[in-house]
Design a protein around this motif. Sequence first.
Motif, PDB file in Angstrom:
ATOM      1  N   ALA A  51     -63.951  17.847  21.793  1.00 39.26           N
ATOM      2  CA  ALA A  51     -63.254  17.314  20.622  1.00 39.26           C
ATOM      3  C   ALA A  51     -61.922  18.021  20.381  1.00 39.26           C
ATOM      4  CB  ALA A  51     -64.146  17.439  19.389  1.00 39.26           C
ATOM      5  N   ALA A  52     -61.860  19.308  20.690  1.00 31.71           N
ATOM      6  CA  ALA A  52     -60.648  20.076  20.395  1.00 31.71           C
ATOM      7  C   ALA A  52     -59.445  19.614  21.206  1.00 31.71           C
ATOM      8  CB  ALA A  52     -60.899  21.560  20.645  1.00 31.71           C
ATOM      9  N   ILE A  53     -59.685  18.993  22.371  1.00 34.25           N
ATOM     10  CA  ILE A  53     -58.554  18.499  23.153  1.00 34.25           C
ATOM     11  C   ILE A  53     -58.475  16.972  23.137  1.00 34.25           C
ATOM     12  CG2 ILE A  53     -58.623  20.536  24.631  1.00 34.25           C
ATOM     13  CD1 ILE A  53     -59.708  18.853  26.878  1.00 34.25           C
ATOM     14  N   GLY A  54     -59.442  16.319  22.514  1.00 38.69           N
ATOM     15  CA  GLY A  54     -59.370  14.883  22.332  1.00 38.69           C
ATOM     16  C   GLY A  54     -59.501  14.083  23.597  1.00 38.69           C
ATOM     17  N   ALA A  55     -60.212  14.618  24.596  1.00 35.73           N
ATOM     18  CA  ALA A  55     -60.344  13.912  25.863  1.00 35.73           C
ATOM     19  C   ALA A  55     -61.592  14.398  26.589  1.00 35.73           C
ATOM     20  CB  ALA A  55     -59.106  14.143  26.735  1.00 35.73           C
ATOM     21  N   PRO A  56     -62.128  13.586  27.495  1.00 37.14           N
ATOM     22  CA  PRO A  56     -63.285  14.025  28.265  1.00 37.14           C
ATOM     23  C   PRO A  56     -62.873  14.954  29.399  1.00 37.14           C
ATOM     24  CG  PRO A  56     -62.655  11.821  28.950  1.00 37.14           C
ATOM     25  CD  PRO A  56     -61.747  12.195  27.805  1.00 37.14           C
ATOM     26  N   VAL A  57     -63.797  15.807  29.795  1.00 37.16           N
ATOM     27  CA  VAL A  57     -63.612  16.651  30.967  1.00 37.16           C
ATOM     28  C   VAL A  57     -64.786  16.380  31.905  1.00 37.16           C
ATOM     29  CG1 VAL A  57     -62.407  18.388  29.602  1.00 37.16           C
ATOM     30  CG2 VAL A  57     -64.874  18.632  30.009  1.00 37.16           C
TER      31      VAL A  57
END
Length: 244
Positions: A51-57
């Motif tokens: 959530a903190a980077i707003g993208a999946p890893v």
Amino acid sequence: MLRPITIATALVLLAAGCGTKPSSQTRPRATTSPVESCIEPGPDIRIMQVAAIGAPVVVIGSGTNGAIMANQDAGNLCEWLPLAHGLARAGIRVVVFDYVGGPSDDDVLAIARQLRGQGVRRVAFVGASTGGRVVLHAAARAPRQVDAVVTLSAERTGRSGFPTLADARRLRSPALYVGTTEDGYTTFGAETRTLFRATRTAGSRMLLIPGSEHGTDILKSSNAQRVIRAVTTFVRTQGQRRSR
């Protein structure tokens, strides 16, 4: 016939033209982002939302040792797969991801916090070229979040604005600096040597190999397996030492 530009359209165009900050600053975040087509989720490959980077890893492998990989300029997570799979086979949980809004040490630290919250006890930061500068800065900023650092062709200076030489001097974790002897971007290995010499942490290492490959291109070279073995051994060994 030209159409009048509405206020809403102008705002969209203005937002699209704004640059992004590389580090520790408020940046636009996408709410969703597809992963690269080279990734096929399965038992050992999972998609994780951060959530903190707003993208999946992408998480490859499992274990209580982890490694986070930061891309080079114009690179993507697919370039890490040879090394990522090598580390995963050694029992290391690997995270690869694409930047949102440009290279950022904040992204690396956000992923590290999430991994530790999921039971990973030791984390290595691994970066290529600009990504090497990213992970050095992340490790210098938050030494408690990292147990080892690996760079492939990190330059002493570059466009990203990270204080790389100062970061190397501030490291508290062991670092492995990998480079090639004919890489013009690192002044033919001179910058790799400079960063290694600036690092005072016990257990730090340098591996300079023949060739001109830069960053993740090393993982496609004739020395790829040598580098993968060296990185795997370094990450695993440092994790074991720091767990005692």
